[in-house]
Write an enzyme that holds these catalytic residues in place. Structure first.
Site, PDB file in Angstrom:
ATOM      1  N   PHE A   1       0.850 -24.591  39.108  1.00  0.00           N
ATOM      2  CA  PHE A   1       0.659 -23.313  38.844  1.00  0.00           C
ATOM      3  C   PHE A   1       1.176 -22.349  40.148  1.00  0.00           C
ATOM      4  CE2 PHE A   1      -2.505 -19.619  39.217  1.00  0.00           C
ATOM      5  CZ  PHE A   1      -2.023 -18.652  38.107  1.00  0.00           C
ATOM      6  N   GLN A   2       1.797 -21.413  39.723  1.00  0.00           N
ATOM      7  CA  GLN A   2       2.435 -20.417  40.722  1.00  0.00           C
ATOM      8  C   GLN A   2       3.166 -21.264  41.780  1.00  0.00           C
ATOM      9  OE1 GLN A   2      -0.530 -17.944  41.924  1.00  0.00           O
ATOM     10  NE2 GLN A   2      -0.057 -16.237  40.474  1.00  0.00           N
TER      11      GLN A   2
ATOM     12  N   LYS B   1      -1.038 -25.011  50.945  1.00  0.00           N
ATOM     13  CA  LYS B   1      -2.599 -24.735  50.992  1.00  0.00           C
ATOM     14  C   LYS B   1      -3.198 -25.878  51.771  1.00  0.00           C
ATOM     15  CE  LYS B   1      -6.463 -22.514  48.429  1.00  0.00           C
ATOM     16  NZ  LYS B   1      -6.822 -22.056  47.098  1.00  0.00           N
TER      17      LYS B   1
ATOM     18  N   MET C   1      23.000   9.377  41.750  1.00  0.00           N
ATOM     19  CA  MET C   1      24.117   8.845  42.256  1.00  0.00           C
ATOM     20  C   MET C   1      24.926   8.313  41.082  1.00  0.00           C
ATOM     21  SD  MET C   1      26.047   8.800  44.847  1.00  0.00           S
ATOM     22  CE  MET C   1      25.074   8.864  46.333  1.00  0.00           C
TER      23      MET C   1
END
Length: 596
Positions: free
Chosen positions: A147-148, A197, A506
């Site tokens: 996850f992530q 971590k 622009m």
């Protein structure tokens, strides 16, 4: 079903740091003594930042970076919670530009890290000192699509000076210290440390007082033979021109540049990142050269016979067509990065070294130069022939150039100007008179819309006693407008001037000039009321539609003690000129659309 191959992103071997591959670099960590007091890797990260001299951090919390934020709880470092990670990187970038020390941004793994990439790439293109710290999944999960999880070191390798995958709690403090030091060593730029971590939560007895690692600096002096050759080139010149690049500002060489130009009477043009390196109110100043540079700067670079270019990488917006750039000039190129010498434009003499040091070397080597009075007079004539003016009339909408000039007149010389990217960026740099370095903060090489407001936050925190004005376009402002919440929460006294023409201006200008006026995906036709939105965020909002409202709105916005936003409803058809068409010759700039 066959087993899917494990990705190459393998934590212990990923993204080797320069220290690991350079045998002359110091070992990032000694074996800690067994009786040392135990701390965590996250505490080592924070201690390394404190030892390196960091003061202000910008970031967004998240799961994988949470141990570092927990360690920050007991630190005196100031952390500013941004609304989006891209803005955290832009704020840190601007902080580094204004302060001259690395800005620091933090984000969690996965989307947090990838959201930083635009800001990191911007810092890389503009050689701005930046340190990014990203959370990462635990090392045992790396490569498993956890996850992530994102291969952050792989994603950011092309846009960082160096990056690191922290492999142990014992080493992480030294690694962060090295990343901080390398951000300013030689040519500045961004570095990144990816923090699994388990590493930041892990126990370590590494010395918390370990000094920041020494990082070898490039040799500051150019070799004597090249200096002599450059001096002889300048002595032969009848029409010399000094071109200051962003490296003059990064290298704190503005004083040396000014002294050199004044002593030898050499006119000075600047690239856009160097704006402010030489005072634009002096007679020798030709201001910015390039695509939207002044006509007189572009004429000077086209007709000079010797060009002393200091700290510029000669990007395409500066040179136009390389084959037509400075066609009559012998080129002396000074840069701290040897890779830049001859990369885009061939140099007759290359001088590798620190900008200020090399200018001093040249000064010592030069004999008394000719007066060059005729050349300076020619430059004055070009100034008179191609002034930076714009058409106005009583029945026309508000002109954006007028707004820029009004703020310039109402602020101090050391006020900091930040911008997003687009027409408003060019009007700001063209119509503000810059006299000091580190007062112009913008996204040059990458051209990242939305840069202006988060940059204003970073600039204000770097220089809290100076006025900060951010010019934004409506399109650019919509990209990072949420950072008003940060400015209000932090009670930052800054002003945002939105030059609102309800276009991606622009793009619309180019579509009119080169795509037969086909306004595909550039025309809004409707915009929110930015003054009302400002009030919803808790800022002070103003709306202006005519010339006679400008002075009061500018005064009110600057006087307000806190963030203010002025929605200037400007002429939607106004264009930026002069303009050198992409790949064109600088000396053939257009002053109107029919000249393109």
């Amino acid at each position: 079903m066959s087993e899917r191959a494990r990705p190459a992103f393998d934590a212990p071997e990923a993204a080797r740091s320069t220290a690991e591959t350079d045998p002359t670099a110091d070992d990032p960590a000694e074996t800690p003594p067994a009786d040392a007091e135990a701390t965590t890797g996250a505490e080592s990260v924070v201690a390394a930042l404190e030892r390196a001299g960091a003061e202000t951090l910008f970031g967004v919390q998240g799961g994988a970076i949470m141990p570092v934020y927990d360690a920050l709880y007991d630190s005196e470092l100031r952390h500013v919670v941004m609304a989006h990670e891209q803005s955290a990187a832009h704020a840190a970038d601007a902080y580094g530009v204004v302060s001259g020390t690395p800005g620091v941004c933090l984000a969690t793994s996965g989307p947090g890290a990838t959201n930083l990439v635009t800001g990191i790439a911007d810092a890389d293109m503009d050689s701005d000192p930046l340190v990014a710290l990203t959370g990462q999944v635990p090392t045992d999960f790396v490569g498993d699509d956890a996850f992530q999880e994102t291969d952050t070191t792989g994603v950011t390798a092309p846009v960082t000076k160096t990056n690191y995958f922290a492999r142990s709690a014992d080493e992480v403090g030294a690694t962060v210290g090295e990343a901080f030091a390398r951000a300013t060593a030689g040519r500045p730029g961004p570095t990144l440390v990816d923090l699994p971590k388990d590493v930041t939560q892990g126990e370590t007895r590494a010395d918390a007082e370990e000094p920041t690692p020494d990082v070898p600096e490039p040799r500051p002096e150019a070799d004597a033979e090249s200096v002599a050759a450059a001096a002889r080139t300048l002595e032969r010149a009848n029409k010399p021109l000094l071109l200051a690049g962003g490296g003059v500002v990064k290298g704190d060489a503005s004083d040396e540049l000014r002294a050199f130009a004044r002593e030898y009477g050499v006119p000075v043009a600047t690239s856009m990142p160097a704006v402010g390196a030489f005072p634009e109110d002096e007679d020798l100043a030709l201001e910015m050269v390039g695509m939207h540079g002044t006509g007189y700067a572009n004429m000077a670079v086209t007709h000079c016979d010797a060009l002393l270019a200091v700290g510029t990488r000669f990007d395409d917006r500066l040179t136009g067509g390389v084959e037509t750039f400075a066609p009559e000039a012998e080129l002396v190129h000074v840069d701290v990065d040897p890779a830049e010498i001859g990369k885009n434009v061939a140099a007759d003499v290359g001088l590798v070294g620190d900008a200020g040091t090399v200018l001093a070397q040249l000064d010592a080597e030069l004999a008394d130069a000719d007066d060059h009075a005729a050349w300076r007079e020619q430059c004055r004539e070009w100034k008179a022939e191609y002034p930076m003016t714009y058409a106005t009339s009583d029945d026309e909408p508000l002109k954006p150039q007028f707004v820029v000039e009004a703020f310039d007149e109402a602020t101090d010389d050391d006020a900091v100007v930040t911008t997003g990217v687009g027409q408003h960026q060019m009007w700001a740099v063209q119509h503000w008179t810059f006299t000091e370095p580190r007062t112009w903060v913008s996204s040059h090489g990458l051209g990242a819309m939305g840069y202006g407001l988060p940059a204003a936050i970073g600039a204000k925190l770097a220089a809290p006693d100076r006025e900060v004005v951010s010019f934004e376009g409506d399109g650019s402002f919509l990209m990072t407008m949420q950072e008003l919440a940060v400015a209000v929460r932090e009670n930052l006294d800054l002003t945002v001037a939105v030059l609102n023409n309800e276009y991606i201006g622009m793009v619309r200008q180019w579509q009119d000039a080169f795509f037969e006026g086909r306004h595909s995906a550039s025309e809004y036709g409707w915009c929110p009321e930015f003054d009302t939105l400002a009030e919803a965020f808790g800022a002070k909002g103003f709306a202006v539609e005519s010339d006679d409202e400008v002075a009061d709105a500018v005064a009110g916005a600057l006087a307000y003690d806190g963030p203010s936003v002025v929605d200037f409803r400007v002429d939607p058809e106004e264009n930026v000129y002069p303009m050198v068409p992409s790949g064109g010759a600088n000396g053939e700039f257009a002053l109107s659309e029919d000249q393109l």
